[in-house]
Design a protein around this motif. Structure first.
Motif, PDB file in Angstrom:
ATOM      1  N   ARG A 104       1.766   1.763  -3.531  1.00  0.00           N
ATOM      2  CA  ARG A 104       0.623   2.305  -4.285  1.00  0.00           C
ATOM      3  C   ARG A 104       0.497   3.818  -4.105  1.00  0.00           C
ATOM      4  O   ARG A 104       0.122   4.523  -5.027  1.00  0.00           O
ATOM      5  N   GLU A 105       0.804   4.270  -2.903  1.00  0.00           N
ATOM      6  CA  GLU A 105       0.776   5.716  -2.694  1.00  0.00           C
ATOM      7  C   GLU A 105       1.866   6.422  -3.505  1.00  0.00           C
ATOM      8  O   GLU A 105       1.661   7.511  -4.026  1.00  0.00           O
ATOM      9  N   GLN A 106       3.023   5.770  -3.560  1.00  0.00           N
ATOM     10  CA  GLN A 106       4.180   6.421  -4.168  1.00  0.00           C
ATOM     11  C   GLN A 106       4.140   6.408  -5.694  1.00  0.00           C
ATOM     12  O   GLN A 106       4.498   7.405  -6.342  1.00  0.00           O
ATOM     13  N   HIS A 116       0.818  -1.209   0.000  1.00  0.00           N
ATOM     14  CA  HIS A 116       0.000   0.000   0.000  1.00  0.00           C
ATOM     15  C   HIS A 116       0.858   1.268   0.000  1.00  0.00           C
ATOM     16  O   HIS A 116       0.464   2.290  -0.554  1.00  0.00           O
ATOM     17  N   ALA A 117       2.025   1.180   0.606  1.00  0.00           N
ATOM     18  CA  ALA A 117       2.938   2.324   0.553  1.00  0.00           C
ATOM     19  C   ALA A 117       3.394   2.565  -0.888  1.00  0.00           C
ATOM     20  O   ALA A 117       3.454   3.710  -1.358  1.00  0.00           O
TER      21      ALA A 117
END
Lengths: 224, 224, 224, 224, 224, 224
Positions: C88-90, C85-86
């Protein structure tokens, strides 16, 4: 805030109250709330059926009402949490149940919890309660110890049986934390934990620990 | 058992740590464990994204390792509970997260809980966490306050916005207990509760309360 | 759309990357996206604990950032989906995890899926992840293979153990599809499937297959 | 492996098949499987009721049987996934449904998905299907577009209505990904996504993408 | 209100219809609705697969349409409840399925129910159905009897096998009520119950009992 | 089998009993069991709190014991189902609750059910009960009518309010079937259904209908 946490043993068996009292010693702190264990003389000698649990509620409410002014909080010390929500309606103090707090605390000690039930007749009642709590997702099951009174008198036999049931929950159901589904057997907690190699929750201790927090923090006081 | 409960603020904002410290005052009891709040200087100024939460774990583990001998327990004081399970693997002390304990405690104060999130960017992360906890059955939702930094500086505006979000959770989602989805805003807890008429949980207080119990009871000590 | 699908092995063991690369050969099509497997040299040699999984995220994000321009998509090739998920944010590219895609794909191959975990230490972590995914309803359990390094070197012993665990999931838990809870063991997929008589999902293959679709379809491109 | 992926439109409306065919163009890759869209001439003109969905299964099975030798996989291209499990029993090829794959794919694009249903009469049927899939935990709801045939002929009106329903799912239900609950409307996917600001899944594309993987990987071939 | 409850055996085996008819005798009351059991001559001899279940729906709807005027209610007497929702759309009478009613009735007789399935091939279909019903929380599993036709001809062998499966559900899965996952075997209900010591639900009886109530109460009549 | 179905109104309000009696007329069949409605004179005038519900259990058990020999079944006619499980332990007759049966019957009439609660104070109690029943998956919510006694005396006002709450459940929560969360208001069922356009369940009727089946079928008789 100056009152005591009243831990009500809703059965009439003094021995259970004495064991509760001993088990709660570590939670008595010089600057913390007093912790008083009381026996409900009008309760049944033990609470094995839904009838036992439902039937004692009027007496429990009356006993708690008589203690309201002296109390900073109440803990209902029977693993069926009988009368828990009724007492919450009646009292202006925090009210906690040992099943509720035992299970919630277990969720901080492992991922899947099992419950060691005392009697086969408690199985479905506990399942209904866990359903009502919405606490089923990480629950792997409850299995009964089912000791006769004669067997219960023998500590060795009792511990062996607790260990056997705990092992079944750990092995076949993959429990990684266990909750003792009873009050008044705290002396078995540590040997059980040592035998099983997974954390074991004594629910009255769990509930009183949470009650201390509630007494100190006074949440909800403004809600009347 | 003689060590302190270390409450680690994993962001680098000292103000948050100071507010935590003040909020925990009622839980400091003569005869009870010391409670020490520490700022993680290497942390990000705030934790808004999954990247923030994941990225700080190595530093958090290092900081906790340096405190291990002095600690009787750890509390991770960020509502994402970053590194909670990693720290449980590393440490021999009880380790609790504020989201975890805030939610579990809420379950003793009402039937359906809502979470007041600070940022819109936290919504999905909190949902994943509640899913991982298996705590979704009584969860009615999380809604963001979404204040700009300028707005946050104004206490009146902040409280108004907290109340508005809380009201939405209570009215449209039927929440009867609310959890503050952040650390360091404990001073708003009581006015929020008064404005909303339902109990409001400050999660760092909830976690430290549970940590005190764990320190006193020493469960699991034999498990090494 | 012209970039490669980068399959990141977040551990530092080149052998795993090579096995991933071989396993993905059938998904390389003349007109389809390139598929590049890369080893994260800074990763741990294996990922067995939550600490391993959490600790590698900063390096994973840095590695992916360095590949962003060349990438059409990313696949995180560790069954813990660390940093999913990190990342995906980046990233502005599609990002998929092998646990996620392995499980979702299994749901099209049978009704109840089980996971063959490599280590006992992964069990609870996988349970938390499946909870976060909301994928528990058709999940029958995960059981560990728990091979020593010496045993893993022996293909026969390894397959026997995979079969034994798979059989337990099929027989006692009624799994009708299995997911291999690891990367880099694709060569065992077919013999395992043949021995067990139920479909077996290799999760890296499942993830790259889904990534190809995402690259070709370019959903979400307009979202920035 | 040399056969085509047959995408069966189980209604008799050629226009839907043509739109499917156009929508699947990006998934046709040199070296990849052929993708053939076929209209089921014996199907109803549209599938709006459970009767429509159940009634077409015998014809669908017969059509698929006639294509078995030429097929490498089947996709049932109606959002009710009619006959999906029956066709799985009958065919030795991978069989995928567009509702199933659309939903599973959505789970990789957001945390909470909503479904834009075409007709009010489909709502309960979709709920039963999502229940059967065990995919309810991250589902926020399905709401109908409910366009008359005259309105459907007007692209502007149709898009406006799709956007309105999508917005309701995003705002009131907190969906962060949407699934189009129909086949043959792929041309609206991108404008819808752009208008809503969250990913939108076109389910036939999702299913064919997963089918390509299955064809290339040949899982389960040994199971006969 | 003057019509009969039509119990449709959707397979073509007259023996099953006769057994249904005999089993429903206790539900025929003076002053109550007539109960008519009919065989669907066009149905398959038995319903073992999803294809069997789906394939018979058009004939079932046609048969029910021909009975509509004479009917006060319909019961679909196959444990797959084939065509249940389609028939609800078509008919203006109450329509009940035996799986649905068998399971719902079981929930009043015990806390955790198990299903004795006839065939292994029915397991996943039943699981999908229970998922669609949202009835999974108190479901402990379904296990197949899997008798050959020769074995089924022998009542002793059949009962022994039913008992063995029921015992497995009771012992290993803690079922405290069982549902017979078939029609036409009502004669085994009482001996099975006696052998197992827990209530056993015969689903066609359960469905007709509920149908009687619906006929007498005429709910929904005003809805057209 | 020759005894009556005793429908116990556990509050002391005769008017409620009379309305129950009238509502059950359609379920009295010449050849069916007698249906007797009795008022529990010792009960509270109404049951609005958990205290009311818990407190009446001893009297309920005593009343039922006095009727045991004359009874073929018991129905507890209060939507809290007070004492249901306790009475099941005590009695050798079938025992059904109106909340339980009202909800289970609703599941055969629509896909998503809502409950029209009388009082705000009943909301959490009903949620706990639905949780204990494991009936939450298709539950969309319960909303209170919250009429004053003066308003309740006015049939027009009462119906308007029932309709308003029902409409909210249908519109905002997508309920397609409603359960009346009370006893003794059966006369509003049909007008409510007509106003709302979805089926409405009167729970005492639902319970007695199921009780008739149980009496006629005599399941569990051999279990003692």
């Amino acid at each position: 805030m100056s009152g005591a946490i009243y831990v009500i043993n809703p059965n009439s068996t003094e021995r259970v109250t004495r064991e509760l009292d001993a088990a709660l010693a570590p939670l008595r702190m010089a600057g913390g709330p007093a912790i008083e264990c009381v026996t409900m003389a009008k309760g049944p000698p033990g609470i094995q059926s839904q009838r036992d649990a439902d039937g004692l509620v009027p007496d429990l409410l009356a006993l708690a009402a008589s203690l309201e002014d002296a109390a900073s909080a109440f803990v209902v010390a029977c693993f069926s949490d009988p009368g828990l929500h009724a007492l919450r309606e009646q009292s202006r103090r925090p009210v906690l149940g040992i099943a509720e707090c035992g299970i919630l605390t277990a969720l901080t000690l492992g991922h899947r919890y099992g419950v060691i039930a005392m009697m086969r007749s408690s199985i479905a009642r506990q399942l209904r309660y866990i359903g009502a709590m919405g606490a089923g997702e990480r629950f792997v099951g409850n299995l009964p110890v089912e000791l006769s009174i004669a067997e219960m008198a023998d500590e060795r036999v009792t511990l062996d049986r607790l260990v056997a049931v705990g092992r079944e929950l750990r092995e076949a159901r993959q429990a990684d934390v266990l909750v003792m589904g009873c009050a008044g057997m705290a002396r078995f907690r540590e040997p059980l934990e040592r035998a099983l190699g997974v954390p074991v929750v004594e629910p009255a201790q769990a509930a009183v620990a949470m009650a201390i927090g509630r007494v100190r923090l006074q949440w909800g006081r403004s809600l009347g």
